[in-house]
Design an enzyme around this catalytic site. Structure first.
Site, PDB file in Angstrom:
ATOM      1  N   LYS A 122       0.870  -1.176   0.000  1.00 22.68           N
ATOM      2  CA  LYS A 122       0.000   0.000   0.000  1.00 22.68           C
ATOM      3  C   LYS A 122       0.905   1.224   0.000  1.00 22.68           C
ATOM      4  O   LYS A 122       1.548   1.541   1.003  1.00 22.68           O
ATOM      5  CB  LYS A 122      -0.899  -0.013   1.238  1.00 22.68           C
ATOM      6  CG  LYS A 122      -1.874   1.134   1.265  1.00 22.68           C
ATOM      7  CD  LYS A 122      -2.862   0.965   2.414  1.00 22.68           C
ATOM      8  CE  LYS A 122      -3.928   2.045   2.425  1.00 22.68           C
ATOM      9  NZ  LYS A 122      -3.417   3.389   2.486  1.00 22.68           N
ATOM     10  N   CYS A 418      19.772  32.678  23.987  1.00 24.60           N
ATOM     11  CA  CYS A 418      20.054  32.136  22.656  1.00 24.60           C
ATOM     12  C   CYS A 418      21.349  31.325  22.710  1.00 24.60           C
ATOM     13  O   CYS A 418      22.371  31.822  23.184  1.00 24.60           O
ATOM     14  CB  CYS A 418      20.183  33.282  21.666  1.00 24.60           C
ATOM     15  SG  CYS A 418      20.732  32.729  20.053  1.00 24.60           S
ATOM     16  N   CYS A 436      14.932  34.331  19.378  1.00 27.87           N
ATOM     17  CA  CYS A 436      16.023  35.230  19.743  1.00 27.87           C
ATOM     18  C   CYS A 436      15.765  36.567  19.054  1.00 27.87           C
ATOM     19  O   CYS A 436      15.648  36.623  17.834  1.00 27.87           O
ATOM     20  CB  CYS A 436      17.347  34.626  19.274  1.00 27.87           C
ATOM     21  SG  CYS A 436      18.683  35.826  19.297  1.00 27.87           S
TER      22      CYS A 436
HETATM   23  S1  IVH Z   1      -6.656  -0.402  -4.411  1.00 26.57           S
HETATM   24  C1  IVH Z   1     -11.188   0.112  -4.948  1.00 26.57           C
HETATM   25  N1  IVH Z   1      -4.076  -0.776  -4.092  1.00 26.57           N
HETATM   26  O1  IVH Z   1      -4.943   3.393  -0.501  1.00 26.57           O
HETATM   27  C2  IVH Z   1      -9.769  -0.176  -4.677  1.00 26.57           C
HETATM   28  N2  IVH Z   1      -5.059   1.177  -3.195  1.00 26.57           N
HETATM   29  O2  IVH Z   1      -8.246   3.569   0.649  1.00 26.57           O
HETATM   30  C3  IVH Z   1      -8.883   0.913  -4.993  1.00 26.57           C
HETATM   31  N3  IVH Z   1      -3.445   2.705  -2.154  1.00 26.57           N
HETATM   32  O3  IVH Z   1      -6.234   6.181  -1.410  1.00 26.57           O
HETATM   33  C4  IVH Z   1      -7.658   0.984  -4.190  1.00 26.57           C
HETATM   34  N4  IVH Z   1      -1.656   1.495  -2.523  1.00 26.57           N
HETATM   35  O4  IVH Z   1      -4.869   5.335  -3.337  1.00 26.57           O
HETATM   36  C5  IVH Z   1      -5.138   0.017  -3.852  1.00 26.57           C
HETATM   37  N5  IVH Z   1      -1.791  -1.182  -3.936  1.00 26.57           N
HETATM   38  C6  IVH Z   1      -2.851  -0.391  -3.698  1.00 26.57           C
HETATM   39  C7  IVH Z   1      -2.713   0.826  -3.034  1.00 26.57           C
HETATM   40  C8  IVH Z   1      -3.853   1.584  -2.790  1.00 26.57           C
HETATM   41  C9  IVH Z   1      -2.116   2.616  -2.008  1.00 26.57           C
HETATM   42  C10 IVH Z   1      -4.271   3.813  -1.634  1.00 26.57           C
HETATM   43  C11 IVH Z   1      -5.347   4.298  -2.550  1.00 26.57           C
HETATM   44  C12 IVH Z   1      -6.419   4.816  -1.625  1.00 26.57           C
HETATM   45  C13 IVH Z   1      -6.146   4.088  -0.363  1.00 26.57           C
HETATM   46  C14 IVH Z   1      -7.231   3.057  -0.103  1.00 26.57           C
END
Ligand code: IVH
Length: 711
Positions: A122, A418, A436
Site C-alpha cells: 500500500k 540564545c 532570539c
Molecule cells: S486499491 C477500490 N491498491 O490506498 C480499490 N489502493 O483507501 C482501490 N493505495 O487512497 C484501491 N496502494 O490510493 C489500492 N496497492 C494499492 C494501493 C492503494 C495505495 C491507496 C489508494 C487509496 C487508499 C485506499
C-alpha cells in the site's frame, strides 16, 4: 544535425518519428529497467534536437511527445473533473484479527466458488486516475473527494513512469489508477535544496508529492522526480467482453506492465490466510528497505468477476481491505537537550539520544518542537524517551517512559538565552515557542536574512546560494544585505570555504528534517573568475527588481509577498513608508495591528534606516513604477469571488487596480460589481442579490478592460 537549419517537412517528420522512438526507448529502459543506454549528454542532445524540430514544425509536436516530460505548461487553475467511476477508498485496519475476519467472511460469501487473493504494497502517496484512449494518455485527475478531482494532466505528463503512449496490446478505453509517490532519495534532495534556498522543507514525502502535482508550473513539477506506481485497472463499460487476462487483478497488472506501466514486482497471489499473514509479516519488517514509503498492505480478491457478487459497504468495496502497519516505537535514553536557532530566530529544542535502530535508520536526534511541547512532556534528566516512526522518515518523540525515570531526577528547563549569541529569548504572546530577538547580530538569523534577501521571490540573486553566502559572511565581506552591493571582483576571486572562520563553519543552521546520518558533508568550493562575474552580474541585475519585491526582501517580520505589495502600492515609495505612523500603516488592506507595529519598529531602528539608505544609494528600486494601464474602471469597486480561467485571484485583483478600479473583499451597498468566477462563494452571491449588486463574468470583465480571451 545542425540545430539551426530547417529541414524539409518530410525529412523533419521522419526525424521526429525516429527521435521520438529512440528517446521513448531510452526513457523506458532507464525508468522501468534501471538501464542507462546512453550518456546524459547524448540523451540531452537528442531531446534538444527533437524540441527544435517541434519548434520549427509545431504540427509535429504531439501531446505524447517525450518533450512534454520537460513541462512548460502553466496551470492557472486546475479544472474540476467528475470521475467516470468514483475513486473509492478501502476499509482499513491495524488488526490482524480483522484481516482474519475479512478472509473468513469473503470465503463464506463466495460459498465454495474457487478464488484467490492478491497481496500488494500500500503506497503512501497520492492517488490519481489516468485515462487512456487508443493507447494515449488523455487525462490525469487527482482523487479529490472521490467523485470529483482536479485535472493535473500537464503535471502528470512530466512524470517519467507515466506512459504517454502505451506499448503492445491495450484496451481501447480504460483508466489506470495508482499512487504518485516521492521516492526518499529525491525527496531528501529536494528538501536540502529548499533549505538552501531558504524555503520551508516539506514535512513528508506524501505532502510533497501532493503539493508537486498542484504546481502551477509543470516544468517545476518535472524537477521533482516523482514516481507513479500503478495498482488498479478499470474499464468504463462492462468488462465481460475483455480478453481472459483481464479477468484477474493479477492478470490486469501483468498486462499493464507490458503496456509500460511501473507495477510493483512484490505483488503475490495468495490462496489462504496463512499466505496473507506471511506477506504482511514480511513487509512489516522489509518496508524500510524500499526506496519509497508504504503504510500497509492491500489484500484484494483476485477474480474480478466476483467483485460484483461481493458488492460494497457504505463507501468501500467488500472484495478488498487494507492492513495498515503500526508505527514502530522504541524507548531510548535522552543524553542532552540542545537548541537550534532557525533563520527566523525561532529556537527549537532538540533531543539528543542514545543512538537506536528504528525503521531502517539509526536515530540520534529528534525535534522537541517548542517550549510548550517540552513542558507537556515534562522531561527530566536521564529520562528514556519513546520515539516513533510511522510511514514517514522523520522520527517523532511521542512520550516519556515513566517507568524508567530515576528517583530524584530534575526536570529539564527550557533555555533562557540564545545558544548562539547569548541574548535573552523572548516569547511572543500566544506562540508556542521562544525566539532570539537579536535579528541583526545572531549568526543564523543574519544568514537567514541574507538567504531570504537573495531568494527567487525577493531579489533573485541566484548565483548566491546558502553555501556562498556563508563563505562571504565568514570572510567578513557581507554582514548585512547592503554589503552585497559593495562586493568587488578581487574580493571574490579565490575565496573558498577553507579560508573561512572555522569556529562557525560546519555548524548546522536549521533542524534537519532527515536522519542525521544521511546528511552530506559541506563541500569546499572556491569562487573562480567566472563565478565572481556571475555573482556581480546577478547583484547588478537585482537593482531592477521592483520596489514591492525589495520591500519583501528586507524581511520585515510578518511582511510576506502580499503584504509587501499592498504596502508598496499604498505608500508608493520608501520615504513615505519609513515615515508612516502605526495607525497609517494599519489602514492598508491586509495589514493588521501586529504587522503595522512590526513595520514601524523596523524602520525606527537606526541600523535599518542606514541599510535602506545604502540600498537606495546603490540604486535599488525604492518607489513603485506606474503600472496603470487604463482608466476604464475608474470609480468602480469590484468584489472578486471564485476561480478564473485566465487569472489567479491575485492577478485579477492587480488587473482591476491597473485599470483604475478598486478590488475589495466584501460586498456592500457601494460595490459596483461582483466578479464571479467558477465556484463563486454562495454567501457572496446571496448578498449581491440582496443588495442588487450586478454580477460580472470573467469574459465580460475581459471585454470591459479590452483584453481578448486566448484561443
Ligand atoms: S486499491 C477500490 N491498491 O490506498 C480499490 N489502493 O483507501 C482501490 N493505495 O487512497 C484501491 N496502494 O490510493 C489500492 N496497492 C494499492 C494501493 C492503494 C495505495 C491507496 C489508494 C487509496 C487508499 C485506499
Amino acid at each position: 544535425m545542425d540545430l539551426f537549419s530547417t529541414p524539409a517537412p518530410e525529412s523533419a517528420r521522419q526525424r521526429v518519428a525516429e527521435l521520438t522512438q529512440l528517446i521513448d526507448h531510452y526513457n523506458y529502459e532507464y525508468y522501468m529497467n534501471d538501464r542507462s543506454l546512453v550518456s546524459d549528454f547524448k540523451f540531452d542532445s537528442l531531446l534538444r534536437e527533437l524540441m527544435e524540430l517541434e519548434r520549427q514544425y509545431p504540427e509535429l509536436a504531439l501531446p505524447t511527445s517525450p518533450t512534454r516530460r520537460v513541462g512548460g505548461e502553466v496551470n492557472k487553475t486546475f479544472r474540476q473533473v467528475t470521475h467516470r467511476l468514483p475513486m473509492l477508498s478501502l476499509g482499513n485496519t491495524y488488526s490482524i484479527e480483522e484481516i482474519e475476519d475479512f478472509e473468513a467472511r469473503t470465503r463464506k460469501l463466495l460459498d465454495g466458488i474457487p478464488f484467490t487473493y492478491t497481496c500488494e504494497l500500500k503506497y503512501d502517496g497520492v492517488a490519481i486516475g489516468l485515462t487512456y484512449r487508443r493507447g494515449e494518455l488523455v487525462q490525469a485527475v487527482t482523487r479529490g473527494n472521490g467523485a470529483v478531482g482536479d485535472d493535473i494532466t500537464s503535471n502528470a505528463r512530466t512524470i517519467p513512469t507515466i506512459p504517454l503512449k502505451l506499448r503492445g496490446n491495450y484496451p481501447a478505453d480504460f483508466e489506470a489508477r495508482g499512487e504518485v509517490v516521492y521516492p526518499f532519495e529525491a525527496f531528501e534532495a529536494m528538501n536540502r535544496l529548499r533549505e538552501a534556498e531558504g524555503e520551508e522543507p516539506f514535512a513528508n514525502p506524501r505532502n510533497a508529492a501532493s503539493g508537486s502535482l498542484k504546481l502551477q508550473d509543470s516544468a517545476e513539477c518535472a524537477k521533482r522526480k516523482l514516481m507513479f506506481c500503478m495498482y488498479f485497472m478499470m474499464f468504463p463499460e462492462s468488462d465481460t467482453l475483455l480478453e481472459p487476462q483481464y479477468g484477474t487483478h493479477f492478470g490486469r497488472l501483468e498486462a499493464a506492465k507490458q503496456m509500460g506501466f511501473k507495477v510493483q514486482p512484490y505483488i503475490r497471489e495468495c490462496k489462504d490466510i496463512n499466505e496473507i499473514k506471511a506477506f504482511i509479516d514480511r513487509w512489516d519488517t522489509d518496508r524500510w528497505q524500499l526506496p519509497f514509503g508504504i503504510d500497509g498492505v492491500v489484500i484484494k480478491v483476485n477474480q474480478t468477476n466476483l467483485w460484483d457478487r461481493l458488492g460494497m459497504t457504505a463507501k468501500s468495496p467488500r472484495w478488498a481491505i487494507a492492513y495498515k502497519f503500526k508505527a514502530e516505537r522504541v524507548s531510548t535514553p535522552l543524553l542532552e537537550v540542545t537548541y537550534q536557532v532557525g533563520r527566523t530566530g525561532v529556537v527549537t529544542p532538540v533531543a539528543n539520544m542514545q543512538p537506536v535502530w528504528l525503521g531502517g535508520t539509526t536515530v540520534r536526534r529528534a525535534t522537541l518542537n517548542n517550549a510548550d511541547f517540552m513542558s507537556k512532556l515534562d522531561i527530566h534528566q536521564g529520562d528514556h524517551l519513546f520515539v516513533e516512526k510511522g510511514g514517514e522518515i522523520i522520527p517523532k518523540i511521542v512520550g516519556v517512559d515513566l517507568e524508567q525515570r530515576k528517583p530524584g531526577a530534575l526536570p529539564i528547563a527550557y533555555t533562557q538565552v540564545c545558544p548562539v549569541c547569548g541574548t535573552p529569548l523572548v516569547r511572543a504572546e500566544g506562540e508556542a515557542g521562544y525566539y532570539c530577538p537579536n535579528q541583526d547580530g545572531c549568526q543564523p538569523q543574519l544568514l537567514g536574512h541574507l538567504e531570504h534577501f537573495v531568494g527567487r521571490k525577493a531579489m533573485d540573486i541566484d548565483s548566491l546560494g546558502s553555501e556562498r553566502l556563508k563563505m562571504l559572511y565568514d570572510a567578513g565581506l557581507v554582514r548585512n544585505v547592503a554589503d552585497l552591493y559593495d562586493l568587488r571582483r578581487e574580493q571574490l576571486v579565490g575565496l573558498d570555504s577553507s579560508a573561512t572562520n572555522p569556529s562557525l563553519s560546519g555548524q548546522s543552521l536549521s533542524f534537519e528534517a532527515v536522519p542525521a546520518d544521511s546528511k552530506t558533508q559541506p563541500r569546499s568550493a572556491t569562487i573562480q573568475e567566472k563565478g565572481a562575474d556571475n555573482i556581480l552580474k546577478a547583484v547588478e541585475a537585482s537593482k531592477k527588481v521592483p520596489f514591492e519585491r525589495v520591500l519583501f526582501a528586507l524581511g520585515i517580520r510578518y511582511v510576506g509577498e502580499v503584504g509587501a505589495k499592498k504596502l508598496a502600492r499604498f505608500f508608493g515609495n520608501i520615504d513615505a513608508l519609513m515615515n508612516a505612523t502605526v495607525p497609517e500603516l494599519a489602514t492598508v488592506e491586509d495589514v493588521g495591528e501586529v504587522t503595522a507595529v512590526a513595520v514601524f519598529d523596523y524602520f525606527n531602528n537606526p541600523q535599518h534606516r542606514l541599510i535602506v539608505q545604502r540600498l537606495k544609494a546603490a540604486g535599488l528600486q525604492m518607489a513603485t513604477a506606474d503600472t496603470r494601464i487604463s482608466n476604464v474602471l475608474d470609480g468602480l469597486t469590484i468584489v472578486v469571488s471564485g476561480t478564473f480561467d485566465h487569472f489567479s485571484r491575485e492577478e485579477i485583483k492587480t488587473s482591476i487596480e491597473q485599470h483604475g478600479g478598486k478590488a475589495s473583499g466584501s460586498i456592500s451597498g457601494k460595490t459596483s460589481y461582483l466578479l464571479a468566477g467558477a465556484k463563486v462563494g454562495p454567501e457572496k452571491l446571496k448578498k449581491a442579490e440582496k443588495l442588487g449588486v450586478p454580477l460580472l463574468s470573467e469574459e465580460e470583465y475581459m471585454k470591459m478592460i479590452g483584453s481578448q480571451t486566448e484561443q
